[in-house]
Design a protein around this motif. Structure first.
Motif, mmCIF file in Angstrom:
data_model
loop_
_atom_site.group_PDB
_atom_site.id
_atom_site.type_symbol
_atom_site.label_atom_id
_atom_site.label_comp_id
_atom_site.label_asym_id
_atom_site.label_seq_id
_atom_site.Cartn_x
_atom_site.Cartn_y
_atom_site.Cartn_z
ATOM 1 N N GLY A 57 -5.468 -1.343 -7.410
ATOM 2 C CA GLY A 57 -6.489 -0.478 -6.856
ATOM 3 C C GLY A 57 -5.966 0.926 -6.614
ATOM 4 N N TRP A 58 -6.866 1.922 -6.591
ATOM 5 C CA TRP A 58 -6.456 3.304 -6.431
ATOM 6 C C TRP A 58 -7.536 4.119 -5.732
ATOM 7 N N ILE A 59 -7.090 5.172 -5.056
ATOM 8 C CA ILE A 59 -7.978 6.196 -4.508
ATOM 9 C C ILE A 59 -7.364 7.548 -4.847
ATOM 10 N N ALA A 60 -8.081 8.396 -5.526
ATOM 11 C CA ALA A 60 -7.599 9.744 -5.833
ATOM 12 C C ALA A 60 -7.853 10.643 -4.624
ATOM 13 N N ARG A 61 -6.805 11.332 -4.142
ATOM 14 C CA ARG A 61 -6.922 12.166 -2.953
ATOM 15 C C ARG A 61 -6.973 13.654 -3.279
ATOM 16 N N GLN A 62 -6.106 14.104 -4.187
ATOM 17 C CA GLN A 62 -6.093 15.507 -4.610
ATOM 18 C C GLN A 62 -5.830 15.538 -6.109
ATOM 19 N N TYR B 216 0.849 -1.185 0.000
ATOM 20 C CA TYR B 216 0.000 0.000 0.000
ATOM 21 C C TYR B 216 0.888 1.240 0.000
ATOM 22 N N LEU B 217 0.710 2.041 -1.049
ATOM 23 C CA LEU B 217 1.654 3.107 -1.343
ATOM 24 C C LEU B 217 0.941 4.429 -1.591
ATOM 25 N N LYS B 218 1.638 5.518 -1.276
ATOM 26 C CA LYS B 218 1.162 6.854 -1.637
ATOM 27 C C LYS B 218 2.008 7.346 -2.812
ATOM 28 N N ALA B 219 1.346 7.870 -3.834
ATOM 29 C CA ALA B 219 2.054 8.199 -5.068
ATOM 30 C C ALA B 219 1.512 9.488 -5.673
ATOM 31 N N PHE B 220 2.360 10.110 -6.477
ATOM 32 C CA PHE B 220 1.987 11.324 -7.207
ATOM 33 C C PHE B 220 2.095 11.047 -8.702
ATOM 34 N N TYR B 221 1.066 11.460 -9.438
ATOM 35 C CA TYR B 221 0.984 11.193 -10.880
ATOM 36 C C TYR B 221 0.847 12.499 -11.648
ATOM 37 N N ARG B 222 1.648 12.642 -12.703
ATOM 38 C CA ARG B 222 1.523 13.790 -13.595
ATOM 39 C C ARG B 222 1.460 13.298 -15.044
ATOM 40 N N PHE C 247 -2.798 13.025 -6.760
ATOM 41 C CA PHE C 247 -2.216 12.296 -5.640
ATOM 42 C C PHE C 247 -3.078 11.062 -5.389
ATOM 43 N N TYR C 248 -2.428 9.905 -5.433
ATOM 44 C CA TYR C 248 -3.131 8.636 -5.281
ATOM 45 C C TYR C 248 -2.684 7.902 -4.019
ATOM 46 N N ASP C 249 -3.597 7.134 -3.431
ATOM 47 C CA ASP C 249 -3.261 5.973 -2.632
ATOM 48 C C ASP C 249 -3.445 4.774 -3.559
ATOM 49 N N ILE C 250 -2.460 3.878 -3.597
ATOM 50 C CA ILE C 250 -2.571 2.747 -4.520
ATOM 51 C C ILE C 250 -2.287 1.428 -3.808
ATOM 52 N N LYS C 251 -2.919 0.386 -4.339
ATOM 53 C CA LYS C 251 -2.664 -0.989 -3.906
ATOM 54 C C LYS C 251 -1.895 -1.674 -5.036
ATOM 55 N N TRP C 252 -0.698 -2.155 -4.721
ATOM 56 C CA TRP C 252 0.217 -2.662 -5.758
ATOM 57 C C TRP C 252 0.700 -4.058 -5.401
ATOM 58 N N ASN C 253 0.882 -4.886 -6.444
ATOM 59 C CA ASN C 253 1.599 -6.137 -6.269
ATOM 60 C C ASN C 253 2.584 -6.299 -7.417
ATOM 61 N N VAL C 254 3.300 -7.417 -7.450
ATOM 62 C CA VAL C 254 4.384 -7.557 -8.425
ATOM 63 C C VAL C 254 3.884 -7.632 -9.862
ATOM 64 N N ILE D 151 -3.352 2.426 5.171
ATOM 65 C CA ILE D 151 -4.445 2.635 4.212
ATOM 66 C C ILE D 151 -4.967 1.322 3.634
ATOM 67 N N LYS D 152 -4.480 0.192 4.134
ATOM 68 C CA LYS D 152 -4.830 -1.092 3.529
ATOM 69 C C LYS D 152 -6.316 -1.414 3.620
ATOM 70 N N ASN D 153 -7.016 -0.836 4.595
ATOM 71 C CA ASN D 153 -8.438 -1.122 4.767
ATOM 72 C C ASN D 153 -9.342 -0.101 4.080
ATOM 73 N N GLU D 154 -8.732 0.812 3.321
ATOM 74 C CA GLU D 154 -9.530 1.780 2.569
ATOM 75 C C GLU D 154 -10.250 1.099 1.402
ATOM 76 N N SER D 155 -11.250 1.765 0.866
ATOM 77 C CA SER D 155 -12.008 1.218 -0.268
ATOM 78 C C SER D 155 -11.364 1.672 -1.571
ATOM 79 N N PHE D 156 -10.608 0.794 -2.187
ATOM 80 C CA PHE D 156 -9.889 1.119 -3.418
ATOM 81 C C PHE D 156 -10.769 0.876 -4.640
ATOM 82 N N GLN D 157 -10.626 1.768 -5.623
ATOM 83 C CA GLN D 157 -11.270 1.564 -6.915
ATOM 84 C C GLN D 157 -10.465 0.540 -7.720
#
Length: 399
Positions: A164-169, A130-136, A152-159, A340-346
């Motif tokens: 999954g993603w949540i847009a924050r700003q 579970y990662l916080k990331a910035f996208y441009r 600005f995203y919260d993302i759920k990532w694996n190899v 953020i692992k228990n958040e509702s990801f898209q």
């Protein structure tokens, strides 16, 4: 009098906070060329960052003196003591030694290393991070920037990929002279390309099952302190005229079998364009994904850069217009956060429209002002300042 004291204290605090930002550029010690996608961290803290495509970096510190650690798979790890804040640091990195002597000893070693790396990663394919990331994303048409949006995203990532993603700003701006061309879901491609255990629904990519379809060679070894990194090129043996496929380069540890970097050249990518636009020639796509080493058995996502080169025909009722477009995006991870692992990801879906995501969140100008995570190349910076000067951010309406 009390009011003046309070204002002075607030101003002093603002200056102090601003002074904790460290900015600079990472360059090659010999050539002076900028080095993109260099990892950096403040030793003894959780503060991390990564240089952008121009080698520029920004990181926020709580105090001085401190030590910055810089690492890149092709360069020697270096540490620098920083005694005060700065906005013009020049960091010079020395290239790691290249060993070509062992390349031809075993012509099948590249395939063996890749197979071992894939087998290792497969064991962890169901483990999420579970990662916080910035996208441009920046779109240019006929060499002129036309639109930019940032999320600005919260993302759920694996190899395999981002699942999954949540847009924050969010914020968005476009030039009043922009063309009708629009690529609506670049983020989907970025998310889908962010892993190294690729599982494409169509096309041919380098996977454990497709190794025999590629010519696989070790181009060189990069000598790092703890192990050599093998640079393994994979070129498809036979591709049809309109076949969707990728030629790839993997950077694999020869001792730990971890994957540190993946570069893809993708041809004939199936894509849909909006507003009656079509392709004059098939698109060409380049991706560079970097992965950060940690104590786990697999490396986690650090950044994913994509660049699409598009030759487009746009037809309306009156005429037909040829356009040359480039769509560049960069997703950078700035924090790992299991809270953020228990958040509702898209779910990551191809039909998600980036424009709709941006519009779904109210623009917060204060959040973006002097945000230390927001790093820009010179082209992006110039266009962003132009849009800010026209009060274009925060609206989907042309200024």
């Amino acid at each position: 009098m009390l009011k003046n004291i309070i204002l002075f204290l607030l101003f002093s605090y603002a200056v102090k906070s601003y002074s904790q930002t460290i900015q600079g550029k990472v360059i090659d010690e010999v050539s002076g060329e900028p080095i993109p996608f260099v990892s950096l961290m403040i030793i003894g803290s959780q503060a991390t960052s990564i240089s952008n495509e121009n080698g520029d970096f920004v990181i926020k510190a709580k105090g001085f003196p401190l030590k910055l650690k810089f690492s890149h798979v092709s360069y020697l790890i270096s540490e620098f003591e920083i005694k005060s804040s700065s906005d013009n640091l020049i960091i010079k990195l020395k290239q790691a030694a290249i060993n070509l002597a062992e390349v031809t000893i075993d012509p099948y070693r590249g395939k063996k290393l890749l197979k071992s790396a894939f087998e290792k990663a497969t064991k962890y394919k169901d483990e999420n991070y579970y990662l916080k990331a910035f996208y441009r994303q920046l779109t240019s048409v006929n060499n002129n920037p036309t639109k930019i949006h940032e999320i600005f995203y919260d993302i759920k990532w694996n190899v395999s990929k981002t699942t999954g993603w949540i847009a924050r700003q969010t914020r968005f701006a476009e030039s009043k002279n922009q063309s009708a061309f629009n690529l609506s879901n670049q983020s989907y491609f970025t998310f889908s390309s962010s892993g190294y255990l690729t599982q494409p629904n169509s096309g041919t990519f380098v996977t454990e099952k497709t190794l025999d379809k590629y010519t696989i060679e070790i181009e060189r070894y990069i000598e790092q302190a703890d192990q050599d990194i093998a640079v393994i090129t994979c070129t498809i043996n036979k591709a049809g005229k309109n076949q969707f496929y990728a030629n790839s380069t993997f950077y694999v540890g020869t001792e730990d079998f971890k994957i540190y970097r993946v570069e893809n050249n993708i041809l004939n990518l199936p894509m849909d364009l909006d507003n009656g636009a079509g392709f004059k020639y098939p698109p060409i796509v380049k991706t560079i994904a970097t992965f950060k080493s940690n104590s786990a058995e697999v490396n986690i996502l650090e950044s994913i850069s994509t660049k699409m080169y598009l030759s487009i025909i746009y037809a309306d009722r009156m005429r037909s217009t040829d356009l040359s477009a480039t769509v560049s995006s960069l997703l950078t991870v700035y924090q790992e956060d299991n809270n953020i692992k228990n958040e509702s990801f898209q779910n990551v879906r191809r039909d998600t429209k980036d424009k709709n995501v941006v519009e779904s969140i109210k623009y917060n100008a204060d959040f973006w002002q002097n945000n230390p995570i927001v790093k820009q190349t010179s082209l992006e910076d110039k266009f962003s300042k132009l849009m800010e000067g026209q009060n274009a951010f925060g609206t989907m309406i042309n200024p």
